[in-house]
Design an enzyme around this catalytic site. Structure first.
Site, PDB file in Angstrom:
ATOM      1  N   ASN A  95     -15.049  74.923  30.019  1.00 50.95           N
ATOM      2  CA  ASN A  95     -14.010  76.060  30.100  1.00 50.95           C
ATOM      3  C   ASN A  95     -12.770  75.194  30.067  1.00 50.95           C
ATOM      4  O   ASN A  95     -12.658  74.099  30.551  1.00 50.95           O
ATOM      5  CB  ASN A  95     -14.152  77.063  31.173  1.00 50.95           C
ATOM      6  CG  ASN A  95     -15.184  77.821  31.126  1.00 50.95           C
ATOM      7  OD1 ASN A  95     -15.925  77.952  29.975  1.00 50.95           O
ATOM      8  ND2 ASN A  95     -15.716  78.393  32.120  1.00 50.95           N
TER       9      ASN A  95
ATOM     10  N   HIS B 168     -14.543  69.659  27.934  1.00 49.70           N
ATOM     11  CA  HIS B 168     -14.106  70.356  26.558  1.00 49.70           C
ATOM     12  C   HIS B 168     -12.455  70.413  26.636  1.00 49.70           C
ATOM     13  O   HIS B 168     -11.971  70.990  25.841  1.00 49.70           O
ATOM     14  CB  HIS B 168     -14.679  71.682  26.122  1.00 49.70           C
ATOM     15  CG  HIS B 168     -16.189  71.339  25.880  1.00 49.70           C
ATOM     16  ND1 HIS B 168     -16.986  72.496  25.598  1.00 49.70           N
ATOM     17  CD2 HIS B 168     -16.784  70.256  25.629  1.00 49.70           C
ATOM     18  CE1 HIS B 168     -18.051  71.802  25.492  1.00 49.70           C
ATOM     19  NE2 HIS B 168     -18.146  70.577  25.337  1.00 49.70           N
TER      20      HIS B 168
END
Ligand code: BV8
Length: 226
Positions: free
Chosen positions: A90, A107
């Protein structure tokens, strides 16, 4: 519960905080083509579309509160200091807002900006534009500090090391559709860790887990932690 625990989280853990997932019925990838907003090629083609996409998600995330699942993981870390690593796919900061300290954003993160020219990182403004000047090299080459498809996720060496030493691997709220994260369960299993999936429904990798518990994260995560 004892030993080293690696916890992988995905968009499902933030769903009950009001943040959209990607592949659910009304998910983000049903509204946007990921090739337009989550690839370097898409950014090169239309930087303003990509900036609008991330500015909208950053505004949403700024309004969101951590939920009982984020809070349960923060309690777990407080009880097992030094033994817990949260690897999140997330880009929101709800784990940190709940009090978790050892969080690796594989990410990237909405609250970070990156210079495409000198790779300097700085706290992202609420509204980011691709011609924002880099505070270090002054280039007008700003991009969101997120990992797009075709780019190498952050922290892969740290994650690999942690999986090799894990006694327990828990996956929470992820569809298991995106690699290399979707392969972590197989890696952890190979190193002898016990593996648990906590998800609303079976993920694409559910059969790879020793144990699966289905339901909303605000129920399954506190139940598992307590
Ligand atoms: C890489 C940007 C090389 C940030 C994202 C063919 C086969 C295999 C792999 C590939 C292939 N072709 C290409 C690849 C590689 C590719 C890939 O995996 N493609 C897929 C689509 C096949 N991967 C990459 O390109 C990665 N890079 O491989 O580099 C490399 C690798 C290692 C070492 C050296 C080189 C880069 C991937 C990162 C892409 N960036 N986003 C952003 O915008 O947020 S991906 C995007 O999907 C998000 O980052 C998100 O985190 C990620 C995963 O999604 P989920 O979090 O799982 O969300 P989703 O909606 O899918 O699922 C939600 C789940 O929650 C569901 O299961 C649902 O049931 C559940 N849920 C819902 N509500 C609840 C709930 N659970 C509990 N409670 C609830 N209330």
């Amino acid at each position: 519960m004892n030993g080293r625990i690696v916890i992988l989280t995905g968009a499902g853990i933030s769903a009950e905080s009001g943040l959209g997932t990607f592949r659910d019925v009304d998910g983000l990838w049903t509204k946007y083509d990921l090739n337009d907003v989550a690839t370097p090629e898409g950014f090169a083609r239309n930087p303003n579309l990509v900036m609008d996409f991330y500015n909208a998600r950053r505004a949403n995330a700024a309004e969101a509160e951590p939920n009982a699942a984020h809070e349960a993981l923060a309690r777990l870390e407080a009880d097992y200091t030094g033994e817990i690593l949260i690897v999140t796919q997330n880009v929101d900061s709800l784990h940190e807002a709940a009090g978790s300290k050892n969080v690796l954003h594989m990410h990237g993160a909405l609250n970070s900006a990156l210079c495409n020219a000198c790779h300097h990182r700085w706290p992202a403004p609420a509204l980011m534009a691709s011609d924002d000047l880099c505070p270090r090299c002054n280039a007008a080459a700003t991009r969101p500090d997120v990992v797009w498809f075709g780019e190498i996720p952050y922290g892969m060496d740290v994650i690999g090391e942690a999986l090799s030493k894990a006694d327990l691997f828990v996956s929470i709220g992820t569809s298991g559709e995106v690699y290399p994260a979707a392969n972590f369960v197989a890696e952890a299993d190979r190193y002898g860790a016990h593996t648990i999936e906590l998800n609303l429904e079976p993920s694409a990798r559910a059969s790879r887990f020793a144990e699966t518990r289905f339901g909303p994260a605000t129920q399954t995560v506190p139940e598992w932690v307590n």
